[in-house]
Write a protein that holds these residues in place. Structure first.
Motif, PDB file in Angstrom:
ATOM      1  N   GLU A  13       0.826  -1.207   0.000  1.00 26.13           N
ATOM      2  CA  GLU A  13       0.000   0.000   0.000  1.00 26.13           C
ATOM      3  C   GLU A  13       0.859   1.255   0.000  1.00 26.13           C
ATOM      4  O   GLU A  13       0.524   2.257  -0.642  1.00 26.13           O
ATOM      5  CB  GLU A  13      -0.961   0.019   1.204  1.00 26.13           C
ATOM      6  N   VAL A  14       1.974   1.212   0.744  1.00 29.33           N
ATOM      7  CA  VAL A  14       2.887   2.350   0.801  1.00 29.33           C
ATOM      8  C   VAL A  14       3.552   2.547  -0.559  1.00 29.33           C
ATOM      9  O   VAL A  14       3.609   3.661  -1.092  1.00 29.33           O
ATOM     10  CB  VAL A  14       3.947   2.148   1.908  1.00 29.33           C
ATOM     11  N   GLU A  15       4.036   1.463  -1.115  1.00 29.10           N
ATOM     12  CA  GLU A  15       4.689   1.530  -2.421  1.00 29.10           C
ATOM     13  C   GLU A  15       3.731   2.071  -3.488  1.00 29.10           C
ATOM     14  O   GLU A  15       4.092   2.939  -4.290  1.00 29.10           O
ATOM     15  CB  GLU A  15       5.190   0.144  -2.826  1.00 29.10           C
ATOM     16  N   THR A  16       2.513   1.597  -3.472  1.00 32.35           N
ATOM     17  CA  THR A  16       1.514   2.040  -4.441  1.00 32.35           C
ATOM     18  C   THR A  16       1.216   3.531  -4.277  1.00 32.35           C
ATOM     19  O   THR A  16       1.115   4.265  -5.266  1.00 32.35           O
ATOM     20  CB  THR A  16       0.219   1.216  -4.292  1.00 32.35           C
ATOM     21  N   ALA A  17       1.066   3.978  -3.039  1.00 29.81           N
ATOM     22  CA  ALA A  17       0.763   5.391  -2.784  1.00 29.81           C
ATOM     23  C   ALA A  17       1.910   6.294  -3.235  1.00 29.81           C
ATOM     24  O   ALA A  17       1.670   7.362  -3.832  1.00 29.81           O
ATOM     25  CB  ALA A  17       0.473   5.598  -1.299  1.00 29.81           C
ATOM     26  N   ILE A  18       3.147   5.889  -2.977  1.00 30.31           N
ATOM     27  CA  ILE A  18       4.297   6.696  -3.380  1.00 30.31           C
ATOM     28  C   ILE A  18       4.407   6.746  -4.903  1.00 30.31           C
ATOM     29  O   ILE A  18       4.676   7.797  -5.483  1.00 30.31           O
ATOM     30  CB  ILE A  18       5.599   6.157  -2.746  1.00 30.31           C
ATOM     31  N   LYS A  19       4.182   5.614  -5.546  1.00 28.91           N
ATOM     32  CA  LYS A  19       4.244   5.592  -7.012  1.00 28.91           C
ATOM     33  C   LYS A  19       3.134   6.458  -7.619  1.00 28.91           C
ATOM     34  O   LYS A  19       3.349   7.149  -8.609  1.00 28.91           O
ATOM     35  CB  LYS A  19       4.159   4.159  -7.529  1.00 28.91           C
ATOM     36  N   ARG A  20       1.975   6.431  -7.015  1.00 30.65           N
ATOM     37  CA  ARG A  20       0.876   7.261  -7.521  1.00 30.65           C
ATOM     38  C   ARG A  20       1.189   8.743  -7.344  1.00 30.65           C
ATOM     39  O   ARG A  20       0.950   9.552  -8.238  1.00 30.65           O
ATOM     40  CB  ARG A  20      -0.421   6.913  -6.802  1.00 30.65           C
ATOM     41  N   LEU A  21       1.752   9.105  -6.181  1.00 25.05           N
ATOM     42  CA  LEU A  21       2.149  10.489  -5.956  1.00 25.05           C
ATOM     43  C   LEU A  21       3.179  10.911  -6.995  1.00 25.05           C
ATOM     44  O   LEU A  21       3.080  11.997  -7.578  1.00 25.05           O
ATOM     45  CB  LEU A  21       2.707  10.670  -4.541  1.00 25.05           C
ATOM     46  N   GLY A  22       4.163  10.056  -7.236  1.00 25.58           N
ATOM     47  CA  GLY A  22       5.182  10.367  -8.240  1.00 25.58           C
ATOM     48  C   GLY A  22       4.580  10.569  -9.618  1.00 25.58           C
ATOM     49  O   GLY A  22       4.922  11.524 -10.333  1.00 25.58           O
ATOM     50  N   ALA A  23       3.674   9.687 -10.004  1.00 27.23           N
ATOM     51  CA  ALA A  23       3.020   9.803 -11.312  1.00 27.23           C
ATOM     52  C   ALA A  23       2.186  11.081 -11.393  1.00 27.23           C
ATOM     53  O   ALA A  23       2.175  11.769 -12.426  1.00 27.23           O
ATOM     54  CB  ALA A  23       2.153   8.573 -11.570  1.00 27.23           C
ATOM     55  N   ASP A  24       1.510  11.411 -10.294  1.00 26.87           N
ATOM     56  CA  ASP A  24       0.705  12.639 -10.265  1.00 26.87           C
ATOM     57  C   ASP A  24       1.595  13.878 -10.376  1.00 26.87           C
ATOM     58  O   ASP A  24       1.238  14.861 -11.036  1.00 26.87           O
ATOM     59  CB  ASP A  24      -0.143  12.699  -8.998  1.00 26.87           C
ATOM     60  N   LEU A  25       2.755  13.837  -9.722  1.00 28.69           N
ATOM     61  CA  LEU A  25       3.689  14.960  -9.817  1.00 28.69           C
ATOM     62  C   LEU A  25       4.227  15.096 -11.242  1.00 28.69           C
ATOM     63  O   LEU A  25       4.406  16.211 -11.743  1.00 28.69           O
ATOM     64  CB  LEU A  25       4.835  14.792  -8.818  1.00 28.69           C
ATOM     65  N   ARG A  26       4.472  13.980 -11.883  1.00 29.57           N
ATOM     66  CA  ARG A  26       4.937  14.022 -13.278  1.00 29.57           C
ATOM     67  C   ARG A  26       3.862  14.649 -14.165  1.00 29.57           C
ATOM     68  O   ARG A  26       4.154  15.513 -15.003  1.00 29.57           O
ATOM     69  CB  ARG A  26       5.259  12.615 -13.776  1.00 29.57           C
ATOM     70  N   THR A  27       2.616  14.242 -13.961  1.00 34.10           N
ATOM     71  CA  THR A  27       1.520  14.816 -14.731  1.00 34.10           C
ATOM     72  C   THR A  27       1.431  16.325 -14.504  1.00 34.10           C
ATOM     73  O   THR A  27       1.273  17.104 -15.455  1.00 34.10           O
ATOM     74  CB  THR A  27       0.184  14.137 -14.359  1.00 34.10           C
TER      75      THR A  27
END
Length: 112
Positions: A13-27
């Motif tokens: 869950e932590v890994e998924t949340a961090i990856k989603r934050l990273g993807a959102d920041l890229r967007t």
């Protein structure tokens, strides 16, 4: 020196949340037409630091994520991440331990 398991194999869950934050920041960066190099220069870090954050690398400092949010005008969203009023479980636990009645005042005696 051994690396923390939290950095090498965080909970899913932590890994998924961090990856989603990273993807959102890229967007957010791309929507603002900002290059990796420009974002890095704004924060005074290397291009690789921004790329690591956007990939959701767990060892990337939270300061980098916060600075990116600030850079994109989104930092106010951090204020609500762990807002106590939105913590349903915490509120439920507190309600179970709250006093239901007030105690009366106790008088002190001078007997020792």
């Amino acid at each position: 020196m051994r690396r923390s398991p939290l950095l090498t194999t965080p909970p899913y869950e932590v890994e998924t949340a961090i990856k989603r934050l990273g993807a959102d920041l890229r967007t957010a960066r791309l929507r603002r037409n900002i290059t990796l190099v420009d974002a890095a220069e704004r924060l005074g870090v290397g291009r690789d630091v921004i790329a690591d954050a956007e990939r959701g690398k767990p060892s990337t400092s939270i300061a980098v994520y916060a600075a990116l949010l600030w850079s994109y005008g989104l930092v106010e969203r951090m204020a609500v991440l762990a807002e106590p009023g939105s913590d349903e479980e915490g509120l439920r636990l507190v309600s179970l331990t709250e006093r239901r009645h007030a105690r009366g005042a106790q008088t002190l005696d001078d007997d020792f």
